[in-house]
Each structure stands twice: as structure tokens, then as C-alpha cells.
Design a protein around this motif. Structure first.
Motif, PDB file in Angstrom:
ATOM      1  N   LYS A   1     -15.360  -0.482   5.776  1.00  0.00           N
ATOM      2  CA  LYS A   1     -16.166  -0.661   6.742  1.00  0.00           C
ATOM      3  C   LYS A   1     -17.737  -1.153   6.005  1.00  0.00           C
ATOM      4  CE  LYS A   1     -19.288   2.401   9.545  1.00  0.00           C
ATOM      5  NZ  LYS A   1     -19.838   0.954  10.494  1.00  0.00           N
TER       6      LYS A   1
ATOM      7  N   ASP B   1       0.025   2.384   7.862  1.00  0.00           N
ATOM      8  CA  ASP B   1       0.319   3.281   9.042  1.00  0.00           C
ATOM      9  C   ASP B   1       1.649   3.950   9.445  1.00  0.00           C
ATOM     10  OD1 ASP B   1      -2.351   2.986   9.689  1.00  0.00           O
ATOM     11  OD2 ASP B   1      -2.030   1.922  11.516  1.00  0.00           O
TER      12      ASP B   1
ATOM     13  N   ASN C   1       2.727   7.522   8.127  1.00  0.00           N
ATOM     14  CA  ASN C   1       3.327   8.565   9.288  1.00  0.00           C
ATOM     15  C   ASN C   1       4.722   8.957   9.047  1.00  0.00           C
ATOM     16  OD1 ASN C   1       1.940   9.034  11.480  1.00  0.00           O
ATOM     17  ND2 ASN C   1       1.907   6.724  12.114  1.00  0.00           N
TER      18      ASN C   1
ATOM     19  N   ALA D   1      -7.215   7.474   1.720  1.00  0.00           N
ATOM     20  CA  ALA D   1      -7.177   6.460   3.115  1.00  0.00           C
ATOM     21  C   ALA D   1      -8.509   6.777   3.556  1.00  0.00           C
ATOM     22  CB  ALA D   1      -6.262   7.265   4.056  1.00  0.00           C
ATOM     23  N   SER D   2      -9.266   7.880   3.418  1.00  0.00           N
ATOM     24  CA  SER D   2     -10.748   7.991   3.785  1.00  0.00           C
ATOM     25  C   SER D   2     -11.367   7.250   2.987  1.00  0.00           C
ATOM     26  CB  SER D   2     -10.984   9.440   3.928  1.00  0.00           C
ATOM     27  OG  SER D   2     -10.433  10.073   4.748  1.00  0.00           O
TER      28      SER D   2
ATOM     29  N   ASN E   1       1.462  16.640  -1.679  1.00  0.00           N
ATOM     30  CA  ASN E   1       1.949  16.890  -0.686  1.00  0.00           C
ATOM     31  C   ASN E   1       3.358  17.129  -0.662  1.00  0.00           C
ATOM     32  OD1 ASN E   1      -0.709  17.100   0.566  1.00  0.00           O
ATOM     33  ND2 ASN E   1      -0.566  14.990   0.824  1.00  0.00           N
TER      34      ASN E   1
ATOM     35  N   GLN F   1     -11.140   3.302   3.967  1.00  0.00           N
ATOM     36  CA  GLN F   1     -11.724   2.993   5.112  1.00  0.00           C
ATOM     37  C   GLN F   1     -13.139   3.000   5.209  1.00  0.00           C
ATOM     38  OE1 GLN F   1     -10.367   1.852   7.901  1.00  0.00           O
ATOM     39  NE2 GLN F   1      -8.570   2.048   6.469  1.00  0.00           N
TER      40      GLN F   1
ATOM     41  N   ARG G   1      -5.480  18.850   8.389  1.00  0.00           N
ATOM     42  CA  ARG G   1      -5.051  17.432   8.344  1.00  0.00           C
ATOM     43  C   ARG G   1      -3.599  17.430   8.222  1.00  0.00           C
ATOM     44  NH1 ARG G   1      -8.710  13.955   5.111  1.00  0.00           N
ATOM     45  NH2 ARG G   1     -10.722  14.810   5.224  1.00  0.00           N
ATOM     46  N   VAL G   2      -3.048  16.536   9.289  1.00  0.00           N
ATOM     47  CA  VAL G   2      -1.465  16.273   9.276  1.00  0.00           C
ATOM     48  C   VAL G   2      -0.871  16.065   7.862  1.00  0.00           C
ATOM     49  CG1 VAL G   2      -1.363  14.020  10.244  1.00  0.00           C
ATOM     50  CG2 VAL G   2       0.394  15.855  10.956  1.00  0.00           C
ATOM     51  N   ASN G   3      -1.735  15.070   7.059  1.00  0.00           N
ATOM     52  CA  ASN G   3      -1.173  14.829   5.748  1.00  0.00           C
ATOM     53  C   ASN G   3      -1.083  15.874   4.516  1.00  0.00           C
ATOM     54  OD1 ASN G   3      -3.760  14.505   5.620  1.00  0.00           O
ATOM     55  ND2 ASN G   3      -3.423  12.515   4.343  1.00  0.00           N
ATOM     56  N   ARG G   4      -1.570  16.940   4.967  1.00  0.00           N
ATOM     57  CA  ARG G   4      -1.540  18.070   4.079  1.00  0.00           C
ATOM     58  C   ARG G   4      -0.947  19.465   4.503  1.00  0.00           C
ATOM     59  NH1 ARG G   4      -6.730  16.857   1.375  1.00  0.00           N
ATOM     60  NH2 ARG G   4      -6.657  14.705   1.232  1.00  0.00           N
ATOM     61  N   PRO G   5       0.213  19.265   4.470  1.00  0.00           N
ATOM     62  CA  PRO G   5       1.084  20.280   5.374  1.00  0.00           C
ATOM     63  C   PRO G   5       0.870  21.787   4.399  1.00  0.00           C
ATOM     64  CG  PRO G   5       2.664  18.674   4.147  1.00  0.00           C
ATOM     65  CD  PRO G   5       1.244  18.135   4.082  1.00  0.00           C
TER      66      PRO G   5
ATOM     67  N   LYS H   1      -8.588   6.181  16.438  1.00  0.00           N
ATOM     68  CA  LYS H   1      -7.210   5.941  15.729  1.00  0.00           C
ATOM     69  C   LYS H   1      -7.374   5.784  14.404  1.00  0.00           C
ATOM     70  CE  LYS H   1      -4.095   2.842  14.201  1.00  0.00           C
ATOM     71  NZ  LYS H   1      -3.975   1.841  13.005  1.00  0.00           N
ATOM     72  N   ARG H   2      -8.691   5.436  13.857  1.00  0.00           N
ATOM     73  CA  ARG H   2      -8.827   5.109  12.274  1.00  0.00           C
ATOM     74  C   ARG H   2      -9.038   6.794  11.874  1.00  0.00           C
ATOM     75  NH1 ARG H   2     -11.992  -0.171  12.174  1.00  0.00           N
ATOM     76  NH2 ARG H   2     -10.237  -1.781  11.855  1.00  0.00           N
TER      77      ARG H   2
ATOM     78  N   ASN I   1       4.327  11.659   6.228  1.00  0.00           N
ATOM     79  CA  ASN I   1       3.639  12.908   6.721  1.00  0.00           C
ATOM     80  C   ASN I   1       4.509  13.822   7.743  1.00  0.00           C
ATOM     81  OD1 ASN I   1       1.284  12.145   5.160  1.00  0.00           O
ATOM     82  ND2 ASN I   1       0.465  11.022   6.515  1.00  0.00           N
TER      83      ASN I   1
ATOM     84  N   GLN J   1       5.884  14.854  -0.736  1.00  0.00           N
ATOM     85  CA  GLN J   1       6.674  13.749  -0.232  1.00  0.00           C
ATOM     86  C   GLN J   1       7.412  13.030  -1.116  1.00  0.00           C
ATOM     87  OE1 GLN J   1       3.184  12.068   1.451  1.00  0.00           O
ATOM     88  NE2 GLN J   1       3.077  13.389   3.267  1.00  0.00           N
TER      89      GLN J   1
ATOM     90  N   PHE K   1      -5.121   8.543  12.447  1.00  0.00           N
ATOM     91  CA  PHE K   1      -3.957   8.010  11.645  1.00  0.00           C
ATOM     92  C   PHE K   1      -4.061   7.134  10.422  1.00  0.00           C
ATOM     93  CE2 PHE K   1      -2.742   8.805  16.224  1.00  0.00           C
ATOM     94  CZ  PHE K   1      -2.195   9.774  15.932  1.00  0.00           C
ATOM     95  N   GLU K   2      -5.553   6.963   9.788  1.00  0.00           N
ATOM     96  CA  GLU K   2      -5.680   6.323   8.811  1.00  0.00           C
ATOM     97  C   GLU K   2      -6.394   7.238   7.669  1.00  0.00           C
ATOM     98  OE1 GLU K   2      -7.789   2.495   9.525  1.00  0.00           O
ATOM     99  OE2 GLU K   2      -6.071   1.847  10.916  1.00  0.00           O
ATOM    100  N   LYS K   3      -7.475   7.971   8.399  1.00  0.00           N
ATOM    101  CA  LYS K   3      -8.132   8.948   7.469  1.00  0.00           C
ATOM    102  C   LYS K   3      -7.359  10.326   7.535  1.00  0.00           C
ATOM    103  CE  LYS K   3     -12.627   6.632   8.073  1.00  0.00           C
ATOM    104  NZ  LYS K   3     -14.052   6.831   8.345  1.00  0.00           N
ATOM    105  N   TRP K   4      -6.474  10.604   8.540  1.00  0.00           N
ATOM    106  CA  TRP K   4      -5.698  11.688   8.737  1.00  0.00           C
ATOM    107  C   TRP K   4      -6.564  13.243   8.969  1.00  0.00           C
ATOM    108  CZ3 TRP K   4      -1.100  10.474   9.983  1.00  0.00           C
ATOM    109  CH2 TRP K   4      -0.513   9.207   9.554  1.00  0.00           C
ATOM    110  N   ARG K   5      -7.880  12.752   9.370  1.00  0.00           N
ATOM    111  CA  ARG K   5      -8.619  13.967   9.624  1.00  0.00           C
ATOM    112  C   ARG K   5      -8.160  14.543  11.418  1.00  0.00           C
ATOM    113  NH1 ARG K   5     -14.580  11.860   8.861  1.00  0.00           N
ATOM    114  NH2 ARG K   5     -15.027  13.805   8.784  1.00  0.00           N
TER     115      ARG K   5
ATOM    116  N   ASP L   1     -22.817   6.187  13.309  1.00  0.00           N
ATOM    117  CA  ASP L   1     -21.477   5.152  13.545  1.00  0.00           C
ATOM    118  C   ASP L   1     -20.804   5.458  14.750  1.00  0.00           C
ATOM    119  OD1 ASP L   1     -22.171   3.964  11.218  1.00  0.00           O
ATOM    120  OD2 ASP L   1     -20.806   4.950   9.871  1.00  0.00           O
TER     121      ASP L   1
END
Lengths: 315, 444
Positions: B410, B71, B75, B402-403, B100, B406, A61-65, A275-276, B78, B102, A279-283, A85
Motif C-alpha cells: 500500500k 491466497d 487458505n 502477510a500484514s 503454526n 500488505q 486470527r484464523v492462521n494462528r490456531p 478481503k485484504r 490455515n 503447518q 484473507f491476506e492479513k488474516w486479522r 484508510d
């Protein structure tokens, strides 16, 4: 004795440069010229692709360095392929793709056929018709949301005027049954001119002598259309389908502006869903696997299609 | 390479170095503050001129419209970007930003400068500054208090003919609703009504799909109907809480409100769409964050005495809660100007600056400002702000927010707007999604 152009270039080359180039073979020179492009291609295309494939087998995950990255094997791929889904977004994409291509080919070819006839104002009409494809998709998406507005939208007003229905009684982008068609209409409006231009190029490439020969053989207009026009324009048409297919498979901006993927997830195409995830869930790992699956799908389908296209051209 | 070449290269290098040094000096006294592009941000630009004058630091601002704010800024965080020195980030980011690394932890700074969190509205400290929640670990200073509430057309409510008709139909006065049931009655009463020759509608509520809109709206109702995020005695135990019978009724209510009483085409509306619907005179009731109220009050069409304000009404059992909005201001860890950024926070925390902030349209979270006897009457919406801040709840602020968000977006949009499945299906699905997220996070 006449000097060859190579000799003339060699003589004109300054001594300092000639000395430096001395001893370089043609092959080395070729690599010298092609090298930068190859390095650039490797850096911006091939390396990210390989890196994406690598990430797709991890839980990165890019948001968990600071988090530990684990190898998860095929887990991401299996999760994606068994996710209901994601199959629904595939269905939404297929609906969008098939209908936009069908409509754009039919309308685009018809327009090209009409524009190909000589008539007064031909050039003006061609310019007017191609205007939508010159606009930014974000702008088109935005102003169509106004056109679709139930209370003040021109589209709803026109439908109401033609059918007698109350314009505010339906919402093109808020109704589950209408929203998938709303995005098809806008994409068709925007990109039909592109298909038209390609078809027009095809029609104008047909030599007039073929039609003259057919006339001599007393072939009817209908027969000329099916045995001359269609077969000779077909490779161009197939090319247009290929371009539009690839473009619409990765459609994002227009639909995001129009519906945001809604109502619910009815118009959530694969690119929006991807994209979700990314860049939203960052998976990142999961999204990488998703991207690889989409890439393989598009690449595979496009390869099969290009082979078919080549066969048509050879006929 | 000749001597002439070397000399040219050296001269070029010297020029380049001088340029870099000059640029470095020019940037040394700059600070960039990142926030959403909205009215309060403009007020902050004005307010910050005082800091610029006192400190000699030039303030730069990077404002991003709300739909793209998360977003863009997440970004930035991160990627360890250096664009922002100060971030007024959304309350739900605090967990991820803290874990994290930040945001800079501010405890030592607060101690050194004598800034006490007990001086701020408690809900804003928990919501905007603390991680883990309810622990004295501070990552932000409460910067902008915000909460969901309602504005309504006071002038329409006051019309004798409408009052009489409403009383005849519902057996009570046409007045500010005390329960969500009453709110729906009022919305239904106004739906498709002709007022001054124009068709008007009941209520503008949140239905946006792309970012966080529908969740921010639905949660207001769910809290008041009895929804709980988790078992109070067993963290991350969601089954039976997220999808309780009370929560199901709350979600059904929100859908009924959407179906019966919103303007046509209100299927993707958030803050700006709702405020547009209200200011253009389309709706009688308007759900929105409190930041919109100063703009409504000043509006030529619906402002002044034409509008009134009220906090979220109660659910069926009398409980009333409101969704917390607002943000804290943090120092970004990757900033190279942390000292100046901390100086900005120190300046911003001063009571006189906070008072000025409120006067310019920013909702101060400082108790000294909001507990001032003159505060409640200083603006027509000030008391509603205080009442609403007293009943706030917030969405998950976990690193995986975020997860979680989302999944909620939905499930809620699929049910409320698209009408797919039942409220029970939606909440069962949400409990399952959230459980999966926490499972992936290693919470079980």
C-alpha cells in the motif's frame, strides 16, 4: 355427494403413509415441510452471522490456531471507525456507488423509454443491449483492461480519435484521477441493461387507457411523461436502485480484475479492503467487526429505503 | 421396517463400504504437490516422472497462478486441508508455517537420510528452510533458487549508431550498467525511441498492487541504497532504519524510474506483464526473477544472442543487493501420506536429480550443481544467477509477514504509482505500520 379435493387426496394416499401420518396436526405438518428450510437458513446464514459478531469482539486470527483468543471488547470497532484508510475506502465506495447508480438510472431509463416505442428491430436491439449483463464480471474486468490499454486499447484509440489526443498519453486504470471513472464506466456498461429491463417492465405495466384519457384531456406529451409515466415507473426505478445499490456496495470481482484497488488505493472499495484484512492479513476478529459494520450499514440503509419504496407504492 | 428393507440396506452399505475401500486403495499411492503455475512447475512435472517410475507413487499437481497462489495455498494450510501433501511454498511463509505447525520439521529426516544443509547455497537455506532464521531448524529443502535480476536487449546495445549517440550524450559506453544511476540513464535513453519503426521504452519494472509485486521491485533498489529492516543490535527497532535518509533516496529513485522510463499503462505489472513487455520488444531493460531467463533465451523474438543478463547494479555507495525469490519444498503436517512425501524429498535431494532439474530449467540450489566448473558457462544466464544469488536479501519471513507485506504494498504503490505524498511520508508510514504489526505480535 361430491367429494372435496382434500378427501380425494386422502383416499389416494397409500395406507402405509396414511398410517404414519395419522395423528399429525396441520401445524405439525406445516413445520415438517418448513423445518428443513429453517434448519438450512440457521446453519448457513444465522449461525455464521452470530459467530461473526462473536469473533468481532476478539483478536482471533484464523492462521494462528494455537494462539490464545482474547476478548478485546469494542477495540476492533473503535480502530476501524478511527482508521483514516478505511474512511478513504468508504469514500471510494461512495463515489463508485453514487455515480454508477446515477448513470445507470439515467441511461437505463432512457433506453427503456426508447425501446418501449414500437419500431422495426425492437427485439433485436433489446437482445443486443442486454448482452453485457450476461457476461461474467471477471471476464468483463479482464477484457476492459485490454480496452483501456494505452498502446493497443480500443477505448484509448476512440478517445484519441474523437479528441485528437495521443492514445498512449493517458492510462485509464493507471492514473489517479481517471481510475475511479474507469470502474464507473465499466460497471455502467455492464449493468445499465439490468436497470433498463426493470424500467421496461414498469413502462409496459402502465395501461394505455391512462394515456388515452390524458389525450382526451388535451394533456401534452411532456405533462403525460411527468404526471403519468414517471410516477407509475418510480416504484420500479426505486427497486432497480435498491438492487444496484446493494450489489455495488459489495462490488469486488469487477474492480479487482480491472485495477486491483489501485493505483495506490484510489479504487480500493470496502469489499476489497475487507478481503485484504480477512484473507491476506488474516486479522479475523478485526475483519469480522469490519463485516458487521458494513452489514449494519447496508441493512440500515436498505431498510430505510424499502420503507420509502412502500410509501411511494401506496401513493 | 421389513426384512426385505434391512436386506436392501445391508447390500447398499456393503457396496458403499467396498467403494470407500477401493477409493482409499487408489489414493494410497498418490501424492499431491502444490506450487505456483509457471514454467518451472511444468519442468517439475517432467522431472517427477522419474520418481513415479522408481517409487510407483503417482504424482498429482495443484498449480495456482502467482497472483492467487498465496491466497489459495495459505487458505489451504490455515484450514488444515488435505489437498497438498507437498508444498513448494514461498520463502516468506516459513515463519508462519513453522510456528503454526503447518509444515513438518525435517531435522530428524535429514539426519536419517544424510541430507546436509551445508550442501546447499547458504542464502537458500536461510531463506527457504530455516525458522527461526540462522538457527538449525529446518522446515523445507531448498527446491528452487530464484532472485531478481535484469535482462536487456544486447542487440540494441550493440548498434553502432546507438552506441555513438549514447556516448555523446552520457560520455561513456552503452554497456551493462554498474550502478542504478547508470541504469536509469540507459532507460531514459531508450524511452520513446524509434527502433526498427517501432516505439520502444526504457524498462519494465515491478509495479503490481494486489499481491507482492511492487514490494519485490522496490526492495531491490532500497537494499542497494542502504535500507535496513531493523536495528542490527536491537530486533524490531525500525525507526531510523526503515525510513532512513538512504531508504528515502532509494524510494525516490524507484519512482523516478517508474515516471521516466516505463511503457504507458505500466501501473500494475508483475512477472507476467514484465515478461510480456520484454518479449514483445517493447523495452530495453527488464526486471524479473531469474526463472524467466530460460524462457527469454529460448524466445524466437528476443532470445539467443539478442538478450543479455546482469545482476542488480550498485546503489550510490557501491553496495549491491538483490531480492531473494524461490522456494523450499515442505511436507504438509495435515497430509496423511507423509512417508511418501518424505520419500519424494529424499529423491529430489539427490545430486543427479538436482543436475537434471537445472538442465530442465529449474534453478537447483545444490552447491554440487552450481559449483560445477561447467555450470557458469552452461547457459548464458548461469553466471548472472550465481552473481545474483551471492547478494540476496529477503523480505520479512515472520508469521505476520502477510500484514507486513500488505502495508508495504500500500505505502509503495500509493507513492510510486499514485504519486501521493513523499517518499519520506511513505517510509515513515511504513515504519509506523510495521511497528504496529510487531506490537500486535507482542514483540515489544
Amino acid at each position: 355427494m361430491l367429494k372435496s379435493s382434500v378427501d380425494r387426496v386422502a383416499e389416494a394416499t397409500p395406507r402405509a403413509i396414511a398410517n404414519r401420518m395419522h395423528g399429525l396436526s396441520d401445524r405439525a405438518l406445516a413445520w415438517l415441510f418448513v423445518g428443513p428450510s429453517i434448519v438450512l437458513l440457521l446453519a448457513v446464514n444465522i449461525f455464521p452471522l452470530i459467530w461473526t459478531i462473536r469473533l468481532s469482539f476478539t483478536n482471533f486470527r484464523v492462521n494462528r490456531p494455537n494462539a490464545e483468543v482474547e476478548f478485546v471488547g469494542l477495540k476492533n470497532y473503535l480502530n476501524i471507525l478511527s482508521d483514516r484508510d478505511i474512511w478513504l475506502t468508504m469514500q471510494a465506495t461512495a463515489h463508485f456507488l453514487i455515480w454508477t447508480i446515477v448513470l445507470q438510472v439515467l441511461i437505463g431509463f432512457t433506453l427503456a423509454y426508447l425501446i418501449n416505442k414500437k419500431f422495426r428491430g425492437n427485439d433485436l436491439w433489446t437482445t443486443i443491449i442486454v448482452l453485457p449483463m450476461m457476461l461474467s464480471p471477471a471476464v468483463v474486468g479482464n477484457f476492459w483492461t485490454f480496452l483501456y490499454q494505452p498502446q493497443i486499447g480500443l477505448f484509448n484509440y476512440a478517445v484519441g480519435f474523437l479528441t485528437g489526443a495521443d492514445p498512449s498519453s493517458f492510462s485509464m486504470i493507471g492514473d489517479v484521477s481517471l481510475a475511479p471513472w474507469a470502474i464507473v464506466i465499466v460497471d455502467t456498461w455492464m449493468w445499465t441493461p439490468f436497470v433498463m429491463l426493470i424500467c421496461l417492465a414498469g413502462l409496459r405495466s402502465i395501461p394505455g387507457s391512462i394515456y388515452e384519457a390524458a389525450e382526451c384531456d388535451r394533456a401534452s406529451k411532456w405533462r403525460q411523461f411527468w404526471t403519468i409515466t414517471i410516477p407509475l415507473v418510480l416504484p420500479f426505478l426505486m427497486l432497480a436502485v435498491l438492487f444496484r445499490g446493494i450489489e455495488n456496495f459489495k462490488m469486488f470481482d469487477l474492480v479487482v480484475q480491472l485495477t486491483g484497488g489501485g493505483p495506490g488505493s484510489i479504487t480500493e472499495l470496502t469489499s476489497i479492503n475487507l478481503k485484504r484484512e480477512a484473507f491476506e492479513k488474516w486479522r479475523t476478529g478485526y475483519a469480522s467487526a469490519y463485516a458487521v459494520i458494513l452489514f449494519v450499514t447496508v441493512f440500515g440503509l436498505a431498510s430505510i429505503y424499502v420503507k420509502a419504496l412502500n410509501k411511494v407504492k401506496q401513493r | 421396517m421389513t426384512f426385505r428393507h434391512i436386506r436392501s440396506l445391508a447390500a447398499f452399505g456393503a457396496l458403499l463400504a467396498a467403494g470407500v475401500a477401493t477409493t482409499g486403495q487408489a489414493n494410497a499411492k498418490d501424492l499431491t504437490l502444490c506450487w505456483a503455475a509457471w514454467d518451472p512447475a511444468n519442468a517439475l512435472v517432467e522431472l517427477s516422472k522419474d520418481f513415479e517410475a522408481k517409487s510407483g507413487v503417482t504424482m498429482k499437481f495443484e498449480f495456482v497462478p502467482w497472483p492467487n497462489f498465496a491466497d489459495r495455498m495459505l487458505n489451504e494450510l490455515n484450514s488444515g486441508g488435505k489437498l497438498c501433501d507437498l508444498m513448494i511454498g514461498d520463502s516468506q511463509w516459513i515463519g508462519g508455517a513453522a510456528e503454526n505447525g503447518q509444515y513438518v520439521k525435517l531435522n530428524d529426516f535429514f539426519d536419517k537420510e544424510g541430507i546436509k544443509m551445508s550442501d546447499f547455497i547458504p542464502a537458500t537455506v536461510v531463506g527457504y528452510a530455516e525458522w527461526p532464521k540462522n538457527s538449525p531448524n529446518y522446515w523445507a529443502l531448498p527446491a528452487f533458487g530464484d532472485v531478481v535480476g535484469w535482462s536487456y536487449r544486447k542487440d540494441w546495445f550493440a548498434r553502432p549508431e546507438l552506441q555513438a549517440e549514447f556516448k555523446e550524450k552520457y560520455g561513456r559506453e552503452l554497456a551493462v550498467p554498474k550502478t542504478f544511476g547508470e541504469l536509469k540513464d540507459i532507460a531514459q535513453f531508450f524511452q520513446k525511441r524509434e527502433i526498427d519503426g517501432k516505439t520502444v521504452y526504457g524498462a519494465a519494472i515491478y509495479t503490481e498492487r494486489g499481491s507482492e509485486g511492487i514490494t519485490m521491485g522496490v526492495m531491490d533498489v532500497l537494499y542497494s541504497f542502504g535500507f535496513k529492516y531493523e536495528n542490527p543490535d536491537k530486533p524490531y527497532d525500525l525507526e531510523g532504519y526503515v525510513n532512513s535518509a538512504e531508504a528515502v533516496k532509494g524510494l525516490e529513485f524507484y519512482k523516478e524510474l517508474y515516471d521516466c522510463c516505463t511503457p504507458p499503462g505500466h501501473s500494475d505489472a508483475y512477472m507476467s506483464e514484465d515478461i510480456d513487455a520484454y518479449k514483445s520488444g517493447q523495452v530495453a531493460l527488464h526486471m524479473n526473477f531469474a526463472f524467466t531467463w530460460p524462457g527469454i533465451h529460448a524466445d524466437a523474438n528476443v532470445g539467443g544472442e539478442k538478450s543479455g543478463y546482469f545482476p542488480n547494479p550498485a546503489g550510490p555507495d557501491g553496495a549491491a543487493y538483490a531480492q531473494l525469490g524461490g522456494q523450499g519444498i515442505s511436507v504438509v503436517s495435515s497430509s496423511e501420506k507423509q512417508e511418501d512425501a518424505l520419500a519424494y524429498i529424499k529423491w529430489f535431494a539427490q545430486p543427479e536429480i538436482q543436475q537434471k532439474w537445472w538442465e530442465m530449467g529449474g534453478y537447483s540450489a545444490l552447491l554440487k550443481v552450481v559449483e560445477d566448473p561447467k555450470f557458469a558457462t552452461s547457459q548464458p544466464y548461469a553466471q548472472t544467477f550465481l552473481d545474483s544469488m551471492a547478494i540476496v536479501q529477503d523480505f520479512w519471513a515472520e508469521p505476520a509477514y502477510a500484514s507486513l507485506l500488505q502495508a508495504a504494498q500500500k505505502r509503495f504503490h500509493d507513492y510510486v504509482v499514485a504519486g501521493q505524498g513523499s517518499a519520506k511520508d511513505a517510509l515513515d508510514g511504513l515504519a509506523k505500520d510495521w511497528t504496529q504489526v510487531f506490537d500486535d505480535e507482542g514483540k515489544y
